[in-house]
Design an enzyme around this catalytic site. Structure first.
Site, PDB file in Angstrom:
ATOM      1  N   ASN A  57      12.274  -6.258  -0.441  1.00  0.00           N
ATOM      2  CA  ASN A  57      13.662  -5.905  -0.766  1.00  0.00           C
ATOM      3  C   ASN A  57      14.050  -4.718   0.119  1.00  0.00           C
ATOM      4  OD1 ASN A  57      16.070  -5.115  -1.868  1.00  0.00           O
ATOM      5  ND2 ASN A  57      15.329  -4.966  -3.977  1.00  0.00           N
ATOM      6  N   HIS A  91      22.664  -7.730 -18.150  1.00  0.00           N
ATOM      7  CA  HIS A  91      21.768  -6.994 -17.252  1.00  0.00           C
ATOM      8  C   HIS A  91      22.329  -5.582 -17.128  1.00  0.00           C
ATOM      9  CE1 HIS A  91      19.105  -6.493 -13.632  1.00  0.00           C
ATOM     10  NE2 HIS A  91      19.949  -5.491 -13.512  1.00  0.00           N
ATOM     11  N   GLY A  95      23.345  -0.459 -12.012  1.00  0.00           N
ATOM     12  CA  GLY A  95      24.421  -1.437 -11.858  1.00  0.00           C
ATOM     13  C   GLY A  95      24.291  -2.395 -13.027  1.00  0.00           C
ATOM     14  N   ARG A 112      19.731   8.161 -20.468  1.00  0.00           N
ATOM     15  CA  ARG A 112      18.881   9.029 -21.299  1.00  0.00           C
ATOM     16  C   ARG A 112      19.552  10.389 -21.476  1.00  0.00           C
ATOM     17  NH1 ARG A 112      13.993   7.095 -17.662  1.00  0.00           N
ATOM     18  NH2 ARG A 112      15.764   7.164 -16.276  1.00  0.00           N
ATOM     19  N   GLU A 149      12.714  -9.653 -11.124  1.00  0.00           N
ATOM     20  CA  GLU A 149      13.361 -10.287  -9.978  1.00  0.00           C
ATOM     21  C   GLU A 149      12.345 -10.653  -8.894  1.00  0.00           C
ATOM     22  OE1 GLU A 149      16.148  -6.984 -10.549  1.00  0.00           O
ATOM     23  OE2 GLU A 149      17.625  -8.227  -9.550  1.00  0.00           O
TER      24      GLU A 149
HETATM   25  P1  ADP Z   1      18.753  -0.410 -11.181  1.00  0.00           P
HETATM   26  O1  ADP Z   1      20.083  -1.027 -11.437  1.00  0.00           O
HETATM   27  O2  ADP Z   1      18.800   0.724 -10.202  1.00  0.00           O
HETATM   28  O3  ADP Z   1      17.639  -1.414 -10.935  1.00  0.00           O
HETATM   29  P2  ADP Z   1      17.378   0.018 -13.698  1.00  0.00           P
HETATM   30  O4  ADP Z   1      17.514  -1.366 -14.189  1.00  0.00           O
HETATM   31  O5  ADP Z   1      16.032   0.531 -13.332  1.00  0.00           O
HETATM   32  O6  ADP Z   1      18.398   0.343 -12.535  1.00  0.00           O
HETATM   33  O7  ADP Z   1      17.985   0.981 -14.828  1.00  0.00           O
HETATM   34  C1  ADP Z   1      18.008   2.353 -14.660  1.00  0.00           C
HETATM   35  C2  ADP Z   1      18.707   2.989 -15.845  1.00  0.00           C
HETATM   36  O8  ADP Z   1      18.009   2.670 -17.060  1.00  0.00           O
HETATM   37  C3  ADP Z   1      18.680   4.505 -15.777  1.00  0.00           C
HETATM   38  O9  ADP Z   1      19.820   4.986 -15.150  1.00  0.00           O
HETATM   39  C4  ADP Z   1      18.668   4.907 -17.223  1.00  0.00           C
HETATM   40  O10 ADP Z   1      20.004   5.207 -17.560  1.00  0.00           O
HETATM   41  C5  ADP Z   1      18.276   3.677 -18.008  1.00  0.00           C
HETATM   42  N1  ADP Z   1      17.115   3.921 -18.878  1.00  0.00           N
HETATM   43  C6  ADP Z   1      15.813   3.889 -18.553  1.00  0.00           C
HETATM   44  N2  ADP Z   1      15.037   4.191 -19.621  1.00  0.00           N
HETATM   45  C7  ADP Z   1      15.882   4.431 -20.661  1.00  0.00           C
HETATM   46  C8  ADP Z   1      15.728   4.794 -22.037  1.00  0.00           C
HETATM   47  N3  ADP Z   1      14.522   4.973 -22.578  1.00  0.00           N
HETATM   48  N4  ADP Z   1      16.832   4.944 -22.786  1.00  0.00           N
HETATM   49  C9  ADP Z   1      18.046   4.773 -22.258  1.00  0.00           C
HETATM   50  N5  ADP Z   1      18.276   4.419 -20.977  1.00  0.00           N
HETATM   51  C10 ADP Z   1      17.210   4.249 -20.183  1.00  0.00           C
END
Ligand code: ADP
Length: 397
Positions: free
Chosen positions: A7, A208, A212, A285, A384
């Site tokens: 990626n 999802h 994003g 968070r 993915e």
């Molecule tokens: P991306 O779209 O970059 O792949 P991810 O799917 O990894 O992002 O999601 C990242 C987001 O998940 C972080 O910005 C955070 O807000 C959220 N996140 C991760 N762990 C937690 C948690 N325990 N509680 C709430 N939100 C969380």
């Protein structure tokens, strides 16, 4: 069969080497700060051993050369020679209208991809560099492109057409394409497996939710509608992206604040969403902590996010003509019991009951609605890379 999933972003490359006999991850890694000072590669093998290579990575070619060195490292690698890698599966963000499924890449296809870069100027060019470099460094391996847009290519015309003069669709391809397709496909199929029914027989909404976020309505096994559009900007409010707003706000703001096209683009993509509303953070968070301590704008950002999901779920239930499963995935969907509970409480009117104990979990496959609920609410962690590896394997076999 060994498959390398790649990626390629503008300044980073994520990779995973998979043995597809048992679908095992042999190692995964990240090259970061490509073209910037302080670049490095971090890799972890299946024993949990970490290899960190602090090294100047001036461009993607040098980064990939070094990634291949890490993969074949005598102590921390997983293979002795890259010749053992049968195929490389590349995540490509935009497949336009031409690609409604994954493809084995040849010279002609690279040209088509290059022509399409106009639709995803930030994402497709690094994807193409990754493909060309892997062709050069691993000429023996088949290169496969797996598109973020492909799963949504089956959307009906009324779902993907925008109400602007039709000539702009014909001239520029302006229509809804949708993104995160690999995740929506993986998660909807896995949800059907868990429910023990063919995906074609189910009406599924996939949320999802990550930095994003997008929602899709999956019916007859394919995407019937999705919240992202011509670009990954519309739909739900995201970490820093607006989601749906009145388009007239854009020329209004440009005039009032004397903004250029680049400046307004930067505001809509990088300074909006829950960060813009809370003025605090794009990370859920941080927002949940702040809201708990009484920060009103953090609370507003969280409730706007949940409200937007609730509206989409309502709309997509109607569009699908019913709902069998509502699935949460992505960093927020998998980890935040709070966001899931806020959304599901709105559907109490349907008779849906949340199993609070089951909802109190993180990053696990779990059904979080009580038995007897009118639809199943569940968490399915996305994968993915596995989906890309599966599609790559299928094409090269
Ligand atoms: P991306 O779209 O970059 O792949 P991810 O799917 O990894 O992002 O999601 C990242 C987001 O998940 C972080 O910005 C955070 O807000 C959220 N996140 C991760 N762990 C937690 C948690 N325990 N509680 C709430 N939100 C969380």
């Amino acid at each position: 069969m060994l498959i390398l999933v790649v990626n390629c972003g503008s300044s980073s490359i994520k990779y995973k080497l998979m043995d597809m006999e048992q679908e095992n991850v042999l190692l995964s890694g990240l090259a970061e700060r490509i073209g910037i000072s302080g670049s490095r590669i971090k890799q972890e093998n299946s024993k949990g051993e970490e290899l960190v290579l602090e090294q100047d990575l001036p461009n993607h070619k040098v980064a990939l050369e070094n990634i291949l060195k890490c993969i074949t490292d005598a102590k921390y690698g997983a293979v002795s020679d890259v010749i053992e890698i049968k195929a490389v599966g590349h995540r490509v963000v935009h497949g336009g209208e031409k690609f409604n499924q994954s493809v084995v890449i040849n010279e002609e296809l690279i040209k088509v991809l290059e022509e399409m870069s106009e639709l995803a100027p930030l994402h497709n060019p690094p994807n193409i560099v990754g493909i060309k470099t892997c062709q050069e460094l691993m000429p023996h391996a088949a290169q496969v492109a797996v598109f973020d847009t492909a799963f949504h290519a089956a959307m009906p015309k009324e779902a993907y057409t925008y109400a602007i003069p039709y000539e702009y669709y014909e001239k520029y391809g302006i229509r809804r394409y949708g993104f995160h397709g690999t995740s929506h496909k993986f998660v909807s199929r896995r949800a059907a497996e868990i429910l023990g029914k063919p995906v074609e027989d189910l009406k599924i909404i996939v949320c999802h939710l990550g930095n994003g976020s997008s929602i899709s309505a999956v019916g007859k096994g394919v995407s019937q509608d999705t919240s992202m559009g011509f670009t990954p900007l519309p739909g739900l409010p995201m970490g820093t992206r607006t989601g749906d707003i009145d388009p007239a706000i854009i020329p209004f703001l440009m005039e009032k604040e004397k903004l250029s096209v680049d400046e307004i683009g930067n505001i809509l993509n990088k300074k909006s969403g829950v960060l813009g509303v809370s003025g605090l953070s794009s990370d859920f968070r941080d927002l949940e902590d702040a809201a708990q301590q009484g920060n009103e704008r953090a609370e507003l950002a969280l409730s706007m996010f949940a409200y937007s999901i609730i509206k989409y779920v309502g709309a997509y239930t109607a569009a699908l003509g019913g709902l069998d499963a509502l699935v949460f995935t992505g960093g927020i969907g998998e980890n935040s019991k709070n966001v899931r509970a806020r959304v599901l409480k709105a559907f109490a009117y349907t008779g849906l009951e949340i199993d609070e104990e089951k909802n109190n979990s993180r990053g696990k496959e779990v059904i979080i609605s009580k038995e007897g609920s009118p639809f199943v609410a569940m968490v399915v962690p996305t994968n993915e890379e596995l989906m890309i590896a599966r599609e790559t394997k299928e094409l090269v076999q």
